[in-house]
Design a protein around this motif. Structure first.
Motif, PDB file in Angstrom:
ATOM      1  N   ASP A  69       0.948  -1.131  -0.098  1.00  0.00           N
ATOM      2  CA  ASP A  69      -0.057  -0.023   0.060  1.00  0.00           C
ATOM      3  C   ASP A  69       0.998   1.271  -0.006  1.00  0.00           C
ATOM      4  OD1 ASP A  69      -1.885   2.065   0.543  1.00  0.00           O
ATOM      5  OD2 ASP A  69      -2.903   1.258   2.464  1.00  0.00           O
ATOM      6  N   ARG A  71       0.351   4.100   1.208  1.00  0.00           N
ATOM      7  CA  ARG A  71      -0.176   4.726   2.223  1.00  0.00           C
ATOM      8  C   ARG A  71       0.315   3.845   3.350  1.00  0.00           C
ATOM      9  NH1 ARG A  71      -4.636   9.037   2.856  1.00  0.00           N
ATOM     10  NH2 ARG A  71      -3.027   9.472   4.523  1.00  0.00           N
ATOM     11  N   SER A  73       1.884   4.038   7.503  1.00  0.00           N
ATOM     12  CA  SER A  73       2.187   5.036   8.755  1.00  0.00           C
ATOM     13  C   SER A  73       3.428   4.435   9.633  1.00  0.00           C
ATOM     14  CB  SER A  73       0.787   4.931   9.835  1.00  0.00           C
ATOM     15  OG  SER A  73      -0.210   5.328   9.084  1.00  0.00           O
ATOM     16  N   GLU A 131       1.458  -0.697   6.519  1.00  0.00           N
ATOM     17  CA  GLU A 131       0.503  -0.099   5.332  1.00  0.00           C
ATOM     18  C   GLU A 131      -0.743   0.118   6.132  1.00  0.00           C
ATOM     19  OE1 GLU A 131       1.177  -3.375   1.999  1.00  0.00           O
ATOM     20  OE2 GLU A 131       2.146  -4.018   3.708  1.00  0.00           O
ATOM     21  N   ASN A 132      -1.502   1.090   5.743  1.00  0.00           N
ATOM     22  CA  ASN A 132      -2.657   1.575   6.410  1.00  0.00           C
ATOM     23  C   ASN A 132      -3.644   0.649   6.180  1.00  0.00           C
ATOM     24  OD1 ASN A 132      -1.070   3.863   6.863  1.00  0.00           O
ATOM     25  ND2 ASN A 132      -2.815   5.406   6.004  1.00  0.00           N
ATOM     26  N   VAL A 211       3.664  10.122  -2.500  1.00  0.00           N
ATOM     27  CA  VAL A 211       3.905   8.984  -1.866  1.00  0.00           C
ATOM     28  C   VAL A 211       4.156   7.778  -3.028  1.00  0.00           C
ATOM     29  CG1 VAL A 211       2.781   9.374   0.296  1.00  0.00           C
ATOM     30  CG2 VAL A 211       1.558   8.401  -1.393  1.00  0.00           C
ATOM     31  N   SER A 250       8.907   3.004   1.507  1.00  0.00           N
ATOM     32  CA  SER A 250       8.116   3.814   1.067  1.00  0.00           C
ATOM     33  C   SER A 250       8.555   5.103   0.942  1.00  0.00           C
ATOM     34  CB  SER A 250       6.941   3.710   2.166  1.00  0.00           C
ATOM     35  OG  SER A 250       5.687   4.342   1.854  1.00  0.00           O
ATOM     36  N   VAL A 252       8.108   9.358   1.181  1.00  0.00           N
ATOM     37  CA  VAL A 252       7.164  10.598   1.349  1.00  0.00           C
ATOM     38  C   VAL A 252       7.965  11.739   1.014  1.00  0.00           C
ATOM     39  CG1 VAL A 252       5.625  11.773   2.591  1.00  0.00           C
ATOM     40  CG2 VAL A 252       5.947   9.478   3.151  1.00  0.00           C
ATOM     41  N   PHE A 295      -0.766  14.201  -2.402  1.00  0.00           N
ATOM     42  CA  PHE A 295      -1.571  14.926  -1.758  1.00  0.00           C
ATOM     43  C   PHE A 295      -1.457  16.385  -1.353  1.00  0.00           C
ATOM     44  CE2 PHE A 295      -1.179  10.378  -0.554  1.00  0.00           C
ATOM     45  CZ  PHE A 295      -2.472  10.152  -0.585  1.00  0.00           C
ATOM     46  N   PRO A 322       3.409  15.640   7.418  1.00  0.00           N
ATOM     47  CA  PRO A 322       3.761  14.043   7.569  1.00  0.00           C
ATOM     48  C   PRO A 322       5.283  13.819   8.161  1.00  0.00           C
ATOM     49  CG  PRO A 322       3.323  14.531   5.296  1.00  0.00           C
ATOM     50  CD  PRO A 322       3.024  15.586   6.034  1.00  0.00           C
TER      51      PRO A 322
END
Ligand SMILES: Cc1cc2nc3c(=O)[nH]c(=O)nc-3n(C[C@H](O)[C@H](O)[C@H](O)COP(=O)(O)OP(=O)(O)OC[C@H]3O[C@@H](n4cnc5c(N)ncnc54)[C@H](O)[C@@H]3O)c2cc1C
Length: 418
Positions: A69, A71, A73, A131-132, A211, A250, A252, A295, A322
């Motif tokens: 994913d 997204r 966290s 992963e969210n 992302v 991942s 960002v 985003f 973030p």
């Protein structure tokens, strides 16, 4: 009664179809689903309304850039502890989590850097990248096993109507639910926050975040990397694969809207080269890149988290940059505190919508969240400042913090949510 809520006459039209609950949670993202789990197995009758079809099946996953994913966290130890209390951490961990032991942060405009290590604070790790979609699926599976929680989905909230001590929630499909407390967990663009007239303080960060999942030539070494570029921070968050390969991250990348637009328009090879350059090739070449998402980032903080019969949690109450990966971590703290207060009210046979119950929630959360938001804003501005004296000061400051062990340990423990 809120002046901008519809009048109670309108609710009477729906009353014969009304389903009564003690708490109605709107939004089954991480915050809303976690709250439903935290109220599970109590005598409270809870509804959770979600506009998307929630998935109770584990998502497909594979060990390449398209199998994650985009997204994710960075969950702190405090969030891990809370999810353990909710009986979901085990399922998340069995699925896929990526622990990280180190963090390396450096300034593109200077030579200073700062290193954090779990060993320095005698902890096994600094946190986990998760992963969210895995967090939400684990929470939904748990909710599905709770007899006092009803999932109402896919179904969207249309409006909230005051009805004496209760609130009626009208859904777009015509159903009407009622409860003394509505919890808005409906995200950054919360309709409830808007309809109920909650004031917010908000401004654009003038950043868009890109992302994606990427494959790097060099191992990420279980390190969360962040480089502060003049236009904004770029983070590489380490991902663990089933074969324990350490070459997926991942990313960002927060940058100015025009630059984000250009980066989004580049084809994969050109983007991979831009990314490696922006990251000083610390992890070698970027060998592959997943689909990218972008985003706009906006700082937003509700002036109040509560109104009679309504409480805001998670992104409905606050959205922050973030850059320190704290958004859902502070959202989960809201949820933990609100659940404690609601369960305490239940024990004392007090209505969950009582103003004293909601005021305690607000008192316990707003100051901490505000502090976190101010700190993030400070970091963002400090690292965006091109003036030579400021650059010198922040580089000297980073060097000083890096060698001042007690202060550094305090920062680490705070970032871990302790
Ligand atoms: C690029 C980026 C990176 C981030 N990285 C991190 C990180 O590393 N660590 C971290 O802690 N945080 C991070 N965050 C922040 C984190 O993703 C958010 O704080 C978190 O997802 C918010 O969760 P939520 O449940 O409050 O809201 P959401 O995830 O937005 O969930 C809201 C839910 O409400 C539903 N909904 C909305 N309106 C209605 C309606 N009218 N009726 C019914 N349902 C409705 C939506 O469908 C959705 O499911 C990051 C954010 C961004 C943008």
């Amino acid at each position: 009664m809120q002046e901008n809520l519809a009048s109670s006459n309108s609710s009477n039209r729906h009353s014969k179809f009304t389903l009564a609950f003690d708490v109605i949670i709107v939004g089954a993202g991480i915050a809303g689903s976690a709250l439903a789990c935290a109220l599970g197995d109590s005598s409270l009758k809870v509804a959770i309304v979600e506009s998307q079809q929630p998935s109770l099946d584990w998502p497909e996953q594979s060990d390449n850039v398209t199998g994650f994913d985009p997204r994710v966290s960075a969950l702190t130890a405090a969030s891990e502890n809370f999810l353990t209390e909710l009986n979901v951490w085990q399922a998340i961990a069995e699925r896929r989590i990526s622990p990280y032991q180190f963090m390396h942060v450096w300034d593109a405009d200077g030579t200073a850097s700062i290193d954090f290590s779990a060993r320095e604070v005698n902890e096994p790790r600094l946190g986990h990248i998760v992963e969210n979609r895995i967090i939400v699926t684990a929470l939904m599976q748990r909710i599905n096993s709770l007899s006092n929680v009803q999932i109402i989905a896919p179904s969207s909230l249309d409006k909230i109507i005051d009805d004496g001590d209760k609130k009626n929630v009208l859904l777009e499909d015509g159903r009407c639910l009622s409860a003394p407390l509505i919890v808005a967990a409906d995200g950054a663009r919360s309709i409830i926050r808007e309809q109920a007239g909650f004031k917010t303080r908000e401004w654009d960060y003038d950043h868009h975040a890109i992302v994606a999942t990427v494959e790097t030539e060099v191992s990420h070494q279980q390190t969360a990397w962040q480089r502060f570029l003049p236009a904004g921070p770029l983070a590489f968050l380490p991902l663990r694969t089933s074969g324990d390969s350490e070459n997926l991250c991942s990313i960002v990348w927060s940058t100015l809207p025009e630059e984000a637009k250009e980066l989004m328009a580049q084809d994969d090879d050109v983007f991979a080269a831009s990314l490696a350059r922006a990251f000083e090739s610390r992890l070698g070449e970027i060998k592959s890149v997943s689909r990218r998402f972008s985003f706009p980032l906006r700082q937003r903080h509700a002036v109040d988290y509560i109104k009679p019969g309504i409480a805001l949690v998670g992104d409905a109450a606050h959205t922050i940059h973030p850059l320190a990966g704290q958004g859902i971590n502070i959202g989960l703290q809201d949820v933990q505190v609100l659940a404690e207060e609601l369960l305490r009210a239940e024990q004392r046979q007090l209505s969950v919508g009582h103003s004293s119950v909601l005021s305690r929630y607000q008192r316990r959360r707003k100051g901490d969240n505000l502090m976190m938001m101010v700190t993030m804003e400070g970091f963002k501005r400090l690292f965006a400042e091109p003036l030579l004296p400021v650059r010198w000061l922040r580089n000297s400051g980073m060097r000083w913090v890096n060698k001042t062990k007690p202060l550094k340990n305090k920062i680490i423990r705070q970032a871990m949510g302790f």
